[in-house]
Scaffold this motif. Sequence first.
Motif, PDB file in Angstrom:
ATOM      1  N   TYR A   1       0.785  -1.236   0.000  1.00 54.30           N
ATOM      2  CA  TYR A   1       0.000   0.000   0.000  1.00 54.30           C
ATOM      3  C   TYR A   1       0.821   1.291   0.000  1.00 54.30           C
ATOM      4  CZ  TYR A   1      -3.994  -3.013   0.963  1.00 54.30           C
ATOM      5  OH  TYR A   1      -4.966  -3.990   0.886  1.00 54.30           O
ATOM      6  N   TYR A   2       2.115   1.192   0.223  1.00 59.81           N
ATOM      7  CA  TYR A   2       2.935   2.405   0.331  1.00 59.81           C
ATOM      8  C   TYR A   2       4.165   2.339  -0.572  1.00 59.81           C
ATOM      9  CZ  TYR A   2       0.042   3.583   4.378  1.00 59.81           C
ATOM     10  OH  TYR A   2      -1.026   3.892   5.189  1.00 59.81           O
ATOM     11  N   ASN A   3       4.036   1.655  -1.671  1.00 60.69           N
ATOM     12  CA  ASN A   3       5.165   1.454  -2.577  1.00 60.69           C
ATOM     13  C   ASN A   3       5.299   2.641  -3.544  1.00 60.69           C
ATOM     14  OD1 ASN A   3       7.338   0.083  -3.741  1.00 60.69           O
ATOM     15  ND2 ASN A   3       6.030  -0.887  -5.281  1.00 60.69           N
TER      16      ASN A   3
ATOM     17  N   GLY B   1      -9.937  -7.745   4.568  1.00 56.19           N
ATOM     18  CA  GLY B   1      -9.893  -6.389   4.035  1.00 56.19           C
ATOM     19  C   GLY B   1      -8.687  -6.108   3.168  1.00 56.19           C
ATOM     20  N   CYS B   2      -7.540  -6.681   3.585  1.00 54.20           N
ATOM     21  CA  CYS B   2      -6.283  -6.367   2.898  1.00 54.20           C
ATOM     22  C   CYS B   2      -5.747  -7.530   2.062  1.00 54.20           C
ATOM     23  CB  CYS B   2      -5.215  -5.954   3.912  1.00 54.20           C
ATOM     24  SG  CYS B   2      -5.685  -4.534   4.919  1.00 54.20           S
ATOM     25  N   GLY B   3      -6.339  -8.708   2.206  1.00 57.24           N
ATOM     26  CA  GLY B   3      -5.888  -9.848   1.416  1.00 57.24           C
ATOM     27  C   GLY B   3      -4.512 -10.356   1.797  1.00 57.24           C
ATOM     28  N   ILE B   4      -4.156 -10.200   3.081  1.00 57.86           N
ATOM     29  CA  ILE B   4      -2.852 -10.653   3.566  1.00 57.86           C
ATOM     30  C   ILE B   4      -3.057 -11.818   4.533  1.00 57.86           C
ATOM     31  CG2 ILE B   4      -0.821 -10.003   4.928  1.00 57.86           C
ATOM     32  CD1 ILE B   4      -1.094  -7.180   3.780  1.00 57.86           C
TER      33      ILE B   4
ATOM     34  N   ILE C   1     -12.719   2.829   5.936  1.00 59.26           N
ATOM     35  CA  ILE C   1     -11.868   2.577   4.775  1.00 59.26           C
ATOM     36  C   ILE C   1     -12.704   2.109   3.588  1.00 59.26           C
ATOM     37  CG2 ILE C   1     -10.101   0.989   3.889  1.00 59.26           C
ATOM     38  CD1 ILE C   1      -8.711   1.249   6.633  1.00 59.26           C
ATOM     39  N   THR C   2     -13.654   1.221   3.830  1.00 61.95           N
ATOM     40  CA  THR C   2     -14.533   0.745   2.758  1.00 61.95           C
ATOM     41  C   THR C   2     -15.345   1.899   2.173  1.00 61.95           C
ATOM     42  OG1 THR C   2     -14.693  -1.456   3.738  1.00 61.95           O
ATOM     43  CG2 THR C   2     -16.439  -0.818   2.209  1.00 61.95           C
ATOM     44  N   ALA C   3     -15.889   2.731   3.043  1.00 66.00           N
ATOM     45  CA  ALA C   3     -16.686   3.875   2.576  1.00 66.00           C
ATOM     46  C   ALA C   3     -15.830   4.877   1.809  1.00 66.00           C
ATOM     47  CB  ALA C   3     -17.356   4.561   3.761  1.00 66.00           C
TER      48      ALA C   3
ATOM     49  N   ALA D   1      -6.694   0.343  -0.821  1.00 64.22           N
ATOM     50  CA  ALA D   1      -5.730   0.938  -1.743  1.00 64.22           C
ATOM     51  C   ALA D   1      -5.926   2.445  -1.854  1.00 64.22           C
ATOM     52  CB  ALA D   1      -5.830   0.275  -3.119  1.00 64.22           C
ATOM     53  N   GLU D   2      -7.184   2.875  -1.952  1.00 57.77           N
ATOM     54  CA  GLU D   2      -7.476   4.299  -2.067  1.00 57.77           C
ATOM     55  C   GLU D   2      -7.207   5.023  -0.750  1.00 57.77           C
ATOM     56  OE1 GLU D   2      -8.563   7.899  -3.793  1.00 57.77           O
ATOM     57  OE2 GLU D   2      -8.048   5.963  -4.690  1.00 57.77           O
TER      58      GLU D   2
END
Length: 233
Positions: free
Chosen positions: A47-49, A83-86, A105-107, A112-113
């Motif tokens: 997410y921070y790349n 939520g993050c797929g990890i 975060i979903t809203a 990612a956004e």
Amino acid sequence: MTIGERIIQFNRQVEFNGQLPPGIRIMNPFKESLQVDLIMEEFYRKYYNDHNKRHLILGINPGRFGGGVTGIPFTDSKRLRDGCGINYTGKETHEPSSVFVYEVITAFGGPAEFYKHIYINSMCPLGFTSINNAGKEVNYNYYDSKELTMAVYDFMVENIRKQIAIGNYTDTCFCFGTGKNETFLRKLNDEHGFFNRIVALEHPRFIMQYKAKTKQQYIDKYIAAFNAAINGD
């Protein structure tokens, strides 16, 4: 270095070497668990790349079932996976604060956004526990005793500076908590001039515990505050 690499480096280097009051234990999941270290690295590379600045949210300190388990603030094992797929292996954890944050975060448009604009950490990047009267280990906050606050004061100041240096804007900082956490952050900010403005938002735990029926109002409030800062309002 990307923002993600700087955060990973910060987490791997963060360490408290001072003296804590009797009965207080510090949690450093990055040193205590190889899985947490690997999860944290995967999350921030995902997410921070990039090299883009974020707006900083400062919570209180990590809890036993969120950041204390996953290494990601306000992210319990369920939100990490779903939520993050990890992937996470171990005891499933459920933290009410994490539930609310991921509804926000979903809203906002999804992880990612959200994480493209926001970086979450805490006033004290490491958490604390104590043993209650029933002999059970419980969360303990940096402001729960004057002795602990004074013991970690310099550590908190140093780490706020480091988190800003990672690549965070200083025009607006968000504070999770409108009570003691806000009061102390404003005191530190008056002394050290970290941020131009502090926007305090009701703590996710408070919302889930006392305002659950009206939580949509708080979700809307959070998103409006984030968008105002992102858009420079």
